[in-house]
Design a protein around this motif. Sequence first.
Motif, mmCIF file in Angstrom:
data_model
loop_
_atom_site.group_PDB
_atom_site.id
_atom_site.type_symbol
_atom_site.label_atom_id
_atom_site.label_comp_id
_atom_site.label_asym_id
_atom_site.label_seq_id
_atom_site.Cartn_x
_atom_site.Cartn_y
_atom_site.Cartn_z
ATOM 1 N N THR A 13 19.377 46.372 36.730
ATOM 2 C CA THR A 13 18.463 45.217 36.749
ATOM 3 C C THR A 13 19.240 43.917 36.652
ATOM 4 O O THR A 13 18.988 42.959 37.392
ATOM 5 C CB THR A 13 17.465 45.307 35.578
ATOM 6 N N ILE A 14 20.222 43.892 35.732
ATOM 7 C CA ILE A 14 21.053 42.693 35.549
ATOM 8 C C ILE A 14 21.840 42.408 36.825
ATOM 9 O O ILE A 14 21.964 41.260 37.256
ATOM 10 C CB ILE A 14 22.014 42.870 34.356
ATOM 11 N N GLU A 15 22.343 43.468 37.439
ATOM 12 C CA GLU A 15 23.112 43.305 38.680
ATOM 13 C C GLU A 15 22.266 42.643 39.769
ATOM 14 O O GLU A 15 22.729 41.742 40.479
ATOM 15 C CB GLU A 15 23.614 44.667 39.163
ATOM 16 N N LYS A 16 21.001 43.074 39.896
ATOM 17 C CA LYS A 16 20.113 42.497 40.910
ATOM 18 C C LYS A 16 19.855 41.019 40.646
ATOM 19 O O LYS A 16 19.853 40.197 41.573
ATOM 20 C CB LYS A 16 18.794 43.267 40.935
ATOM 21 N N ILE A 17 19.629 40.696 39.379
ATOM 22 C CA ILE A 17 19.363 39.293 39.009
ATOM 23 C C ILE A 17 20.582 38.420 39.308
ATOM 24 O O ILE A 17 20.470 37.354 39.916
ATOM 25 C CB ILE A 17 18.986 39.184 37.514
ATOM 26 N N LEU A 18 21.773 38.890 38.894
ATOM 27 C CA LEU A 18 23.000 38.115 39.096
ATOM 28 C C LEU A 18 23.319 37.954 40.585
ATOM 29 O O LEU A 18 23.745 36.873 41.029
ATOM 30 C CB LEU A 18 24.169 38.786 38.379
ATOM 31 N N THR A 19 23.098 39.011 41.347
ATOM 32 C CA THR A 19 23.340 38.926 42.798
ATOM 33 C C THR A 19 22.374 37.938 43.445
ATOM 34 O O THR A 19 22.770 37.152 44.321
ATOM 35 C CB THR A 19 23.183 40.317 43.449
ATOM 36 N N PHE A 20 21.108 37.973 43.005
ATOM 37 C CA PHE A 20 20.114 37.013 43.506
ATOM 38 C C PHE A 20 20.547 35.573 43.206
ATOM 39 O O PHE A 20 20.323 34.666 44.012
ATOM 40 C CB PHE A 20 18.751 37.291 42.865
ATOM 41 N N LEU A 21 21.190 35.372 42.055
ATOM 42 C CA LEU A 21 21.663 34.041 41.662
ATOM 43 C C LEU A 21 23.003 33.685 42.296
ATOM 44 O O LEU A 21 23.639 32.700 41.918
ATOM 45 C CB LEU A 21 21.775 33.964 40.136
ATOM 46 N N LYS A 22 23.453 34.509 43.245
ATOM 47 C CA LYS A 22 24.701 34.298 43.975
ATOM 48 C C LYS A 22 25.920 34.367 43.047
ATOM 49 O O LYS A 22 26.800 33.496 43.058
ATOM 50 C CB LYS A 22 24.670 32.973 44.754
ATOM 51 N N ILE A 23 25.943 35.429 42.235
ATOM 52 C CA ILE A 23 27.082 35.685 41.362
ATOM 53 C C ILE A 23 27.682 37.036 41.737
ATOM 54 O O ILE A 23 26.977 38.043 41.812
ATOM 55 C CB ILE A 23 26.658 35.685 39.870
ATOM 56 N N LEU A 24 28.979 37.057 41.998
ATOM 57 C CA LEU A 24 29.680 38.276 42.391
ATOM 58 C C LEU A 24 30.573 38.767 41.253
ATOM 59 O O LEU A 24 31.113 37.956 40.499
ATOM 60 C CB LEU A 24 30.552 38.025 43.630
ATOM 61 N N PRO A 25 30.770 40.092 41.141
ATOM 62 C CA PRO A 25 31.647 40.611 40.076
ATOM 63 C C PRO A 25 33.122 40.533 40.466
ATOM 64 O O PRO A 25 33.477 40.678 41.639
ATOM 65 C CB PRO A 25 31.203 42.072 39.955
ATOM 66 N N ILE A 26 33.957 40.297 39.486
ATOM 67 C CA ILE A 26 35.402 40.370 39.704
ATOM 68 C C ILE A 26 35.944 41.355 38.662
ATOM 69 O O ILE A 26 35.623 41.261 37.480
ATOM 70 C CB ILE A 26 36.082 38.983 39.596
ATOM 71 N N TYR A 27 36.723 42.315 39.111
ATOM 72 C CA TYR A 27 37.182 43.394 38.243
ATOM 73 C C TYR A 27 38.556 43.074 37.665
ATOM 74 O O TYR A 27 39.427 42.520 38.348
ATOM 75 C CB TYR A 27 37.225 44.716 39.017
ATOM 76 N N ARG A 28 38.741 43.438 36.381
ATOM 77 C CA ARG A 28 39.996 43.175 35.685
ATOM 78 C C ARG A 28 40.610 44.501 35.233
ATOM 79 O O ARG A 28 39.944 45.531 35.232
ATOM 80 C CB ARG A 28 39.747 42.267 34.473
ATOM 81 N N ILE A 29 41.864 44.454 34.813
ATOM 82 C CA ILE A 29 42.562 45.666 34.404
ATOM 83 C C ILE A 29 41.857 46.360 33.250
ATOM 84 O O ILE A 29 41.841 47.580 33.140
ATOM 85 C CB ILE A 29 44.037 45.353 34.045
ATOM 86 N N ARG A 30 41.202 45.562 32.386
ATOM 87 C CA ARG A 30 40.489 46.147 31.234
ATOM 88 C C ARG A 30 39.249 46.926 31.671
ATOM 89 O O ARG A 30 38.684 47.695 30.899
ATOM 90 C CB ARG A 30 40.099 45.039 30.248
ATOM 91 N N ASP A 31 38.786 46.688 32.918
ATOM 92 C CA ASP A 31 37.648 47.452 33.442
ATOM 93 C C ASP A 31 38.084 48.822 33.972
ATOM 94 O O ASP A 31 37.248 49.600 34.444
ATOM 95 C CB ASP A 31 36.959 46.658 34.566
ATOM 96 N N GLY A 32 39.394 49.082 33.907
ATOM 97 C CA GLY A 32 39.932 50.357 34.394
ATOM 98 C C GLY A 32 40.692 50.165 35.700
ATOM 99 O O GLY A 32 40.266 49.398 36.566
ATOM 100 N N LYS A 33 41.833 50.848 35.812
ATOM 101 C CA LYS A 33 42.673 50.691 37.008
ATOM 102 C C LYS A 33 41.930 51.051 38.288
ATOM 103 O O LYS A 33 42.094 50.417 39.330
ATOM 104 C CB LYS A 33 43.935 51.546 36.874
ATOM 105 N N GLU A 34 41.104 52.092 38.191
ATOM 106 C CA GLU A 34 40.367 52.551 39.368
ATOM 107 C C GLU A 34 39.413 51.483 39.905
ATOM 108 O O GLU A 34 39.191 51.374 41.112
ATOM 109 C CB GLU A 34 39.579 53.822 39.023
ATOM 110 N N SER A 35 38.877 50.683 38.997
ATOM 111 C CA SER A 35 37.894 49.681 39.405
ATOM 112 C C SER A 35 38.526 48.516 40.157
ATOM 113 O O SER A 35 37.837 47.790 40.886
ATOM 114 C CB SER A 35 37.135 49.149 38.183
#
Length: 380
Positions: free
Chosen positions: A15-37
Amino acid sequence: EPVFLARADIFKKRTIEKILTFLKILPIYRIRDGKESLKNNDAIFQKTIDVLKNKNGLVILPEGSHAGIRKLRPLKKGIFRIALEAEEANDFKLNIKIIPVGLDWSHYSKFRSRLFVNYGEPISVSDYYEEYKKNAPRALTLLRERLEKELKRYMIHIENDEFYDMIDQLRYIYLPEMIRKKGLRWNKQPNMFNAQKEIIKKLETYIGENPSEAIELKEKTGKYITLLEKLNLRNWVIQKGRFSMPGILGQLILSVMLLPVFIYGAVVNYLPYKVPVILTRKVKDPQFISSFRDVIGMLLFPIYYIILGIISHFIDAEWYYKLAFFIFSPIAGLFAFRYYIGVKKLFAKIRFTVKTWFKNKDLQELKQCYFDIIQKINSL
């Protein structure tokens, strides 16, 4: 329509992802989110290139991390990689500019604190095309160094770690004196910003040239802050120095007269003011508190006042009374908040005046500390 990049961990819930995407916000992944990400960033970078290609703005917090200090943290390379790779993908014809923006705030999370947004001069990415073609890592480094230098101009940046607390406290303690010396208008954000920058510059120079004296000033400043906390006083009270009894009595009488308005405003508006505070008590990261409260408030206040309007519709009264109730309620809420702050300041004045009459030793020591600090900074 600028597109924002934000830390990926806040996108976990669908739900949060949909709201943030609607608000034109994109995710950026960091090393703390896991190497695979981290591999997910490739798709995000491609989207950001499309954003820039379509002449839209891209908003990035280039530090990639945060802390409650007034100091620029090391910049991550993502912003520079995006800018230069976007240019490379479009034969270096986009003419991308990076605009440094400094943020300064009076308090991280307190309601109605001041935020100063300070826009700098654009940096042309085209200045680094040739170096990027020859040596991409060096071009990224040069661009990062340039942005770091520019950002420090447009924000409150305290370089010295050892004396950070002292400098942070003194830029606030000495600010009214600096504003007065320069003949500037108080409460104008650019004036206050520039005055603080000058105080910090003077202090850091002084520390570099007189390290032993700086330690004495650090101890004196620490003692001053400790005494302020012990006496439950604020810096502005000591700066003012004295308060007239007629003025205090006048404020006291006015406060009593306006008490019914305060009670009305506080009672009617208690829920929308208090709920965001209650809901953010368990937020572990203090830098997120204001963001959460802002979003909750944006949703809660309109809903609450609409409900008030519906309730007032069923009250047996003339329409203009109902309209007055609906219009006056949010105004009364804001008044109640200002009244509360004003009464707290009034009691601080009373405490200070009474302790002055009885020649309180801690207060006398506090005043002497303040005088010594001001005299020392004046000498700089």
